[in-house]
Design a protein around this motif. Structure first.
Motif, PDB file in Angstrom:
ATOM      1  N   ALA A 640       1.078  -1.365   0.122  1.00  0.00           N
ATOM      2  CA  ALA A 640      -0.014   0.059   0.060  1.00  0.00           C
ATOM      3  C   ALA A 640       0.670   1.134   0.036  1.00  0.00           C
ATOM      4  CB  ALA A 640      -0.779   0.112   1.266  1.00  0.00           C
ATOM      5  N   TYR A 641       0.619   2.165  -1.149  1.00  0.00           N
ATOM      6  CA  TYR A 641       1.406   3.467  -1.190  1.00  0.00           C
ATOM      7  C   TYR A 641       0.352   4.364  -0.733  1.00  0.00           C
ATOM      8  CZ  TYR A 641       4.808   1.302  -4.415  1.00  0.00           C
ATOM      9  OH  TYR A 641       5.753   0.351  -4.930  1.00  0.00           O
ATOM     10  N   ALA A 642       1.163   5.284   0.221  1.00  0.00           N
ATOM     11  CA  ALA A 642       0.571   6.932   0.463  1.00  0.00           C
ATOM     12  C   ALA A 642      -1.170   6.603   0.503  1.00  0.00           C
ATOM     13  CB  ALA A 642       0.757   7.679  -0.823  1.00  0.00           C
ATOM     14  N   GLY A 643      -1.386   5.574   1.318  1.00  0.00           N
ATOM     15  CA  GLY A 643      -2.861   5.526   1.617  1.00  0.00           C
ATOM     16  C   GLY A 643      -3.405   6.878   2.318  1.00  0.00           C
ATOM     17  N   CYS A 644      -4.776   6.919   2.065  1.00  0.00           N
ATOM     18  CA  CYS A 644      -5.767   7.819   3.037  1.00  0.00           C
ATOM     19  C   CYS A 644      -6.646   6.764   3.798  1.00  0.00           C
ATOM     20  CB  CYS A 644      -6.796   8.666   2.171  1.00  0.00           C
ATOM     21  SG  CYS A 644      -7.508   8.013   0.715  1.00  0.00           S
ATOM     22  N   TYR A 645      -5.899   6.348   4.869  1.00  0.00           N
ATOM     23  CA  TYR A 645      -6.334   5.322   5.326  1.00  0.00           C
ATOM     24  C   TYR A 645      -7.776   5.581   6.564  1.00  0.00           C
ATOM     25  CZ  TYR A 645      -2.043   3.229   3.833  1.00  0.00           C
ATOM     26  OH  TYR A 645      -0.969   2.838   3.011  1.00  0.00           O
ATOM     27  N   LEU A 685       3.716  -1.185   4.040  1.00  0.00           N
ATOM     28  CA  LEU A 685       3.257   0.126   3.776  1.00  0.00           C
ATOM     29  C   LEU A 685       4.422   1.056   3.413  1.00  0.00           C
ATOM     30  CD1 LEU A 685       1.394   0.610   7.282  1.00  0.00           C
ATOM     31  CD2 LEU A 685       0.219   0.115   4.936  1.00  0.00           C
ATOM     32  N   ILE A 686       4.335   1.928   2.199  1.00  0.00           N
ATOM     33  CA  ILE A 686       5.101   2.789   1.743  1.00  0.00           C
ATOM     34  C   ILE A 686       4.544   3.994   1.826  1.00  0.00           C
ATOM     35  CG2 ILE A 686       6.569   3.345  -0.248  1.00  0.00           C
ATOM     36  CD1 ILE A 686       6.524   0.343  -1.013  1.00  0.00           C
ATOM     37  N   ASN A 687       5.489   5.201   2.411  1.00  0.00           N
ATOM     38  CA  ASN A 687       4.867   6.347   2.464  1.00  0.00           C
ATOM     39  C   ASN A 687       6.029   7.505   1.998  1.00  0.00           C
ATOM     40  OD1 ASN A 687       1.945   7.778   2.806  1.00  0.00           O
ATOM     41  ND2 ASN A 687       3.344   8.806   4.266  1.00  0.00           N
ATOM     42  N   GLY A 688       5.583   8.830   1.440  1.00  0.00           N
ATOM     43  CA  GLY A 688       6.707   9.523   1.440  1.00  0.00           C
ATOM     44  C   GLY A 688       6.552  10.668   2.553  1.00  0.00           C
ATOM     45  N   GLU A 689       7.574  11.006   3.005  1.00  0.00           N
ATOM     46  CA  GLU A 689       7.590  12.032   4.043  1.00  0.00           C
ATOM     47  C   GLU A 689       6.857  13.308   4.165  1.00  0.00           C
ATOM     48  OE1 GLU A 689      11.403  12.696   6.873  1.00  0.00           O
ATOM     49  OE2 GLU A 689      11.589  13.887   5.073  1.00  0.00           O
ATOM     50  N   GLN A 690       6.956  13.500   2.843  1.00  0.00           N
ATOM     51  CA  GLN A 690       6.526  14.907   2.452  1.00  0.00           C
ATOM     52  C   GLN A 690       5.234  14.911   1.492  1.00  0.00           C
ATOM     53  OE1 GLN A 690       7.704  17.889   3.841  1.00  0.00           O
ATOM     54  NE2 GLN A 690       8.726  16.346   4.991  1.00  0.00           N
ATOM     55  N   ASP A 691       4.665  14.069   1.740  1.00  0.00           N
ATOM     56  CA  ASP A 691       3.085  13.959   1.085  1.00  0.00           C
ATOM     57  C   ASP A 691       2.345  15.050   1.116  1.00  0.00           C
ATOM     58  OD1 ASP A 691       0.834  13.204  -0.159  1.00  0.00           O
ATOM     59  OD2 ASP A 691       1.043  10.972   0.595  1.00  0.00           O
ATOM     60  N   SER A 692       2.057  15.864   0.128  1.00  0.00           N
ATOM     61  CA  SER A 692       1.230  17.055   0.405  1.00  0.00           C
ATOM     62  C   SER A 692      -0.311  16.776  -0.232  1.00  0.00           C
ATOM     63  CB  SER A 692       1.629  18.140  -0.581  1.00  0.00           C
ATOM     64  OG  SER A 692       1.941  17.811  -1.865  1.00  0.00           O
ATOM     65  N   ASN A 693      -0.328  15.495  -0.548  1.00  0.00           N
ATOM     66  CA  ASN A 693      -1.712  15.228  -1.042  1.00  0.00           C
ATOM     67  C   ASN A 693      -2.773  14.469  -0.124  1.00  0.00           C
ATOM     68  OD1 ASN A 693      -4.015  13.319  -2.248  1.00  0.00           O
ATOM     69  ND2 ASN A 693      -3.359  14.415  -4.266  1.00  0.00           N
ATOM     70  N   VAL A 694      -1.880  13.406   0.739  1.00  0.00           N
ATOM     71  CA  VAL A 694      -2.736  12.985   1.639  1.00  0.00           C
ATOM     72  C   VAL A 694      -1.642  13.007   3.067  1.00  0.00           C
ATOM     73  CG1 VAL A 694      -3.216  10.653   2.793  1.00  0.00           C
ATOM     74  CG2 VAL A 694      -3.585  11.091   0.410  1.00  0.00           C
ATOM     75  N   ASP A 695      -2.128  13.589   4.074  1.00  0.00           N
ATOM     76  CA  ASP A 695      -1.547  13.738   5.259  1.00  0.00           C
ATOM     77  C   ASP A 695      -0.806  12.603   5.602  1.00  0.00           C
ATOM     78  OD1 ASP A 695      -0.405  14.331   7.789  1.00  0.00           O
ATOM     79  OD2 ASP A 695      -2.424  15.044   8.583  1.00  0.00           O
ATOM     80  N   PRO A 696       0.719  12.482   5.726  1.00  0.00           N
ATOM     81  CA  PRO A 696       1.438  11.194   5.884  1.00  0.00           C
ATOM     82  C   PRO A 696       1.101  10.885   7.530  1.00  0.00           C
ATOM     83  CG  PRO A 696       2.916  13.229   5.759  1.00  0.00           C
ATOM     84  CD  PRO A 696       1.651  13.757   5.310  1.00  0.00           C
ATOM     85  N   GLU A 722       7.260  12.520  -1.756  1.00  0.00           N
ATOM     86  CA  GLU A 722       6.153  13.237  -1.902  1.00  0.00           C
ATOM     87  C   GLU A 722       4.846  12.020  -2.139  1.00  0.00           C
ATOM     88  OE1 GLU A 722       3.612  15.046  -2.306  1.00  0.00           O
ATOM     89  OE2 GLU A 722       4.076  17.306  -2.218  1.00  0.00           O
ATOM     90  N   HIS A 723       3.731  12.275  -2.606  1.00  0.00           N
ATOM     91  CA  HIS A 723       2.665  11.524  -2.766  1.00  0.00           C
ATOM     92  C   HIS A 723       2.828  10.322  -3.703  1.00  0.00           C
ATOM     93  CE1 HIS A 723      -1.616  10.132  -2.191  1.00  0.00           C
ATOM     94  NE2 HIS A 723      -1.723  10.416  -3.588  1.00  0.00           N
ATOM     95  N   ALA A 724       3.435  10.820  -4.870  1.00  0.00           N
ATOM     96  CA  ALA A 724       3.855   9.808  -5.947  1.00  0.00           C
ATOM     97  C   ALA A 724       5.168   8.940  -5.750  1.00  0.00           C
ATOM     98  CB  ALA A 724       3.847  10.730  -7.329  1.00  0.00           C
ATOM     99  N   VAL A 725       5.657   9.060  -4.604  1.00  0.00           N
ATOM    100  CA  VAL A 725       6.976   8.198  -4.433  1.00  0.00           C
ATOM    101  C   VAL A 725       6.609   6.678  -4.848  1.00  0.00           C
ATOM    102  CG1 VAL A 725       6.122   7.375  -1.990  1.00  0.00           C
ATOM    103  CG2 VAL A 725       8.625   7.734  -2.476  1.00  0.00           C
ATOM    104  N   GLY A 726       8.019   6.537  -5.503  1.00  0.00           N
ATOM    105  CA  GLY A 726       7.995   5.099  -6.075  1.00  0.00           C
ATOM    106  C   GLY A 726       7.096   5.066  -7.394  1.00  0.00           C
ATOM    107  N   ARG A 727       6.514   6.025  -7.790  1.00  0.00           N
ATOM    108  CA  ARG A 727       5.763   6.037  -9.351  1.00  0.00           C
ATOM    109  C   ARG A 727       6.219   7.068  -9.982  1.00  0.00           C
ATOM    110  NH1 ARG A 727       0.453   7.460  -7.716  1.00  0.00           N
ATOM    111  NH2 ARG A 727       1.262   8.020  -5.499  1.00  0.00           N
ATOM    112  N   SER A 728       6.488   8.336  -9.774  1.00  0.00           N
ATOM    113  CA  SER A 728       6.741   9.202 -10.827  1.00  0.00           C
ATOM    114  C   SER A 728       7.984  10.255 -10.234  1.00  0.00           C
ATOM    115  CB  SER A 728       5.446  10.116 -11.190  1.00  0.00           C
ATOM    116  OG  SER A 728       5.240  10.607 -10.025  1.00  0.00           O
ATOM    117  N   VAL A 729       8.266  10.333  -9.049  1.00  0.00           N
ATOM    118  CA  VAL A 729       9.232  11.203  -8.671  1.00  0.00           C
ATOM    119  C   VAL A 729       9.958  10.436  -7.567  1.00  0.00           C
ATOM    120  CG1 VAL A 729       8.265  13.393  -9.213  1.00  0.00           C
ATOM    121  CG2 VAL A 729       7.797  12.393  -7.048  1.00  0.00           C
ATOM    122  N   GLY A 730      11.309  10.893  -7.229  1.00  0.00           N
ATOM    123  CA  GLY A 730      11.827  10.135  -6.015  1.00  0.00           C
ATOM    124  C   GLY A 730      12.674   9.005  -6.307  1.00  0.00           C
TER     125      GLY A 730
END
Length: 759
Positions: A640-645, A685-696, A722-730
């Motif tokens: 699960a990436y960057a989820g709004c759980y 669980l995979i998450n970007g520390e600076q996710d500006s789309n979904v509160d990390p 960021e929110h797209a970590v592992g998908r488009s940036v980073g």
């Protein structure tokens, strides 16, 4: 015996080491697949752009070594380079600090500006402007005060506040110290408010003059909740110590800005607040527009909760409002797919999109709000409106589901008269289409494809659809020789036993039908769209993992990877869509599970014995965890990436649209955090520390709940991601390697063990 056992242990360790090396090589090869394949097409055109005037157009095309932009016209039929790619590359590299080659520029569309001396495009979440002589590329600053998720102004940023001149040039208006000041051109103050303050201010960006300069409309604003999300940047590039970053981030239930329309009549020199009885609980007031005769203005009102929308007209003489239209829904009114446009001709009135008959269709109203006629109708949906031509009384639109023998998600384009007669198809090929019209709509380019049909671009005449010439026809022979095989379309019945559920199956390049393959589902179940690819381009746009190529890379490790649009997603009927209402935990799983079982019944190689793997990002991350919690009998391994759980922790705009207002027990019912104790199977669980789309913090709250429930799981936090970590940036490669390895270690091993137990 001891020596034999010792030697046996060494032999086993050696075998495991060799096996690990082989798996690492397989993963590295899969991770490189996009780079190996992306430049193997030729003459594959991307969406063309027409000039603002005339019959010129430009487009991106795949060529030897990458991609180039070309310029052409209806008359010339002689494509030439749209600009000097080397110059743009050098200037952009200097501006960004990146390294883009001339054949790999990081954008797919652009527009000419400054009399064709510059181009503008979107890259890295910014609008850019580059001069064609290569002397300068720069990110363009946004003017005005942004609204966080469209509903709360960011008062930390100064509002754009120029002098607003009346159409006749006699007056200017401006906001001074939160108040509205209107001056005559000779400097005399014509009107000045005195009731503005920091907590009830006049908004400079909302000022609109009546066309005849007799009046002015402005919004007086009571600010909503200034909720700030604070994130820690642990590893900044410019210093050793961490930094903190704050973002205005309204969440479900927070107070939104309240916009109160105020009408200022110049002759009377007075202001009147418009009675808000018809719009007393606003989520938004938008599409504010004066009528051409200055007798009234209109706006669209969306009530909090997205179950009531009105078109309101205000008389410019009396300041009295009236509802021209009131639309209600027992579930939601989809404002992400809304359409409303006023008509300025003799009949005035407006065109409105509604799902009142169970499908998204267009309706025509007169200027008194009386329904004249339904323009479109049938068991299919309008997807977009391209143009309203009041002179010819015709409307140009995109729709899907009208062609009975085709995929119901394929987009086609049509023309129809305002009275609902004369429906004319502009596209016919069995594919999904993307049509762009010349500025005068005399010509259009039809770009069409399927996942198994490479892009074809045709220039056609609008009056009769006549083909003028084929602009480009993609050649994928090299891609096919490299091993590419189109995904397989599969359809099964959904939970009601009647509705078709559409999906795709991606097999390994070295697929062997006599073998059994564990299954992984790529999930995104957000109600704002449908997500199974329908067009050919398998790589995504500057993205590593979400499109067919990401599924192919994973499949090549020995899996079958699928993607499905279950109920609750968009672009079918209203009933199909409504499944998501106040129930995002559903995620279409009853349909998805039946689809998996139908595939397993039809294909002997479709192996669900060890359970189904699943991965997704954002809402797909939420669905991934929900699969392991609520359907562990089917889903056993998830990434699960960057989820709004928990939808209470996510942005207001997306969640209140589908989960409603006020926030109630149904929010907790859909929260995977609230049900963490139900976790079974393997979870990363995979998450970007600076996710500006979904509160990390949403990820960390799930982590906390899992720890309290004594559940084992894996966690990867990416500093600066960021929110797209592992998908488009980073660090794309690293993150994807971890995902691939997780499925290799868990799902594939479980499948292997399951197969052995059945022998």
């Amino acid at each position: 015996m001891k020596l034999t056992a010792y030697c046996g242990a060494l032999f086993l360790l050696g075998c495991l080491s060799v096996q690990a090396q082989v798996q690492d090589e397989q993963i590295n090869q899969s991770l490189s697949l996009r780079e190996q394949w992306i430049h193997l097409t030729r003459d594959l055109m991307f969406e063309p752009e027409w000039a603002a005037e005339g019959h010129q157009f430009h487009y991106k095309l795949s060529v030897e070594g990458g991609f180039q932009f070309f310029r052409d016209s209806v008359q010339k039929a002689k494509p030439e380079l749209a600009f000097d790619h080397q110059r743009i590359s050098r200037a952009l590299n200097q501006a960004t600090g990146q390294s883009f080659s001339a054949l790999q520029l990081p954008f797919d569309r652009f527009s000419y500006s400054e009399n064709d001396q510059s181009i503008e495009f979107y890259y890295d979440s910014k609008n850019w402007s580059c001069q064609l002589d290569g002397t300068l590329c720069k990110a363009m600053e946004r003017q005005g005060q942004p609204k966080a998720f469209g509903v709360v102004r960011d008062l930390r940023i100064e509002a754009y506040n120029p002098l607003r001149s009346s159409p006749d040039g006699a007056y200017t208006a401006q906001i001074v110290a939160h108040n509205l000041v209107i001056k005559h051109k000779d400097g005399r103050i014509q009107y000045q408010s005195k009731d503005g303050s920091a907590v009830d201010f006049y908004d400079a960006q909302s000022i609109q003059w009546a066309p005849d300069s007799s009046a002015l409309l402005v919004m007086k604003v009571k600010p909503g909740t200034a909720r700030m999300v604070t994130r820690v940047l642990s590893s900044p590039l410019d210093q050793l110590e961490p930094k903190t970053l704050t973002q205005l981030y309204p969440k479900p239930g927070d107070a939104v800005d309240i916009d109160q329309p105020v009408l200022v009549q110049l002759d009377a020199g007075k202001a009147q607040r418009i009675d808000n009885q018809l719009f007393s609980q606003p989520y938004t007031l938008d599409q504010v527009q004066w009528q051409a005769d200055s007798q009234s203005f209109t706006f669209r009102y969306t009530e909090r909760g997205h179950q009531l929308v009105r078109v309101i007209e205000v008389d410019a003489k009396t300041a009295q409002p009236k509802a021209l239209l009131t639309e209600r829904s027992q579930s939601f009114i989809d404002q992400w797919g809304a359409f409303y446009q006023t008509l300025s001709g003799p009949e005035k009135g407006f065109v409105w999109l509604s799902e009142r008959d169970g499908w998204a269709h267009l309706y025509r109203y007169d200027n008194k709000g009386q329904l004249i006629n339904q323009i479109t109708q049938g068991n299919w949906r309008v997807r977009d409106v391209m143009h309203l031509d009041e002179k010819t009384q015709q409307l140009w639109f995109a729709a899907s589901g009208m062609e009975p023998e085709q995929d119901p998600y394929f987009i086609h384009y049509y023309r129809i008269n305002f009275d609902g007669t004369g429906l004319t198809a502009l596209t016919t090929a069995n594919a999904t289409h993307q049509v762009s019209f010349s500025a005068d709509r005399q010509y259009y380019i039809d770009l069409y494809s399927r996942v198994d049909l490479p892009n074809v671009a045709e220039l056609r005449r609008s009056s009769d659809g006549q083909l003028i010439r084929t602009l480009a026809k993609a050649d994928i022979s090299r891609l096919t020789q490299a091993g590419f095989k189109a995904p397989e379309v599969f359809v099964a019945k959904g939970r009601d036993g009647k509705t078709d559920i559409w999906g795709l199956i991606v097999k390994p390049q070295q697929f062997k039908p006599e073998q059994k393959y564990p299954v992984i589902e790529n999930i995104y179940a957000g109600p704002h769209d449908s997500f199974v690819p329908k067009s050919f381009w398998p790589f995504g746009f500057h993205s590593g993992g979400d499109k067919v190529i990401g599924m192919q890379a994973l499949a090549d490790l020995g899996f079958v990877v699928v993607q499905i649009d279950g109920m609750g997603t968009k672009n079918r009927s209203k009933a199909f869509h409504d499944v998501a209402w106040k129930n995002l935990a559903d995620s279409g799983f009853p349909d998805r599970i039946l689809w998996h079982k139908a595939a397993a019944k039809q294909f002997p190689w479709y192996n669900m014995a060890a359970g189904v793997g699943i991965y997704g990002a954002s809402a797909g991350g939420q669905s991934t965890v929900a699969a392991l919690l609520f359907h562990p009998e089917v889903y056993t391994t998830g990434v699960a990436y960057a989820g709004c759980y928990d939808n209470r922790m996510d942005k207001i705009s997306w969640n209140e649209q589908w989960m409603g207002y006020p926030v109630g027990p149904h929010y907790a019912a859909s929260s995977v955090t609230e049900h963490a104790e139900l976790l079974q199977g393997n979870l990363l669980l995979i998450n970007g520390e600076q996710d500006s789309n979904v509160d990390p913090a949403s990820t960390m709250q799930l982590v906390n709940a899992l720890i309290k429930a004594d559940k084992d799981f894996d966690l990867l936090l990416v500093p600066g991601g960021e929110h797209a970590v592992g998908r488009s940036v980073g660090p794309i490669r690293y993150v994807q390697r971890r995902q691939f390895d997780f499925f290799q270690r868990h799902l594939k091993q479980q499948s292997s063990d399951s197969n052995k137990s059945q022998l």
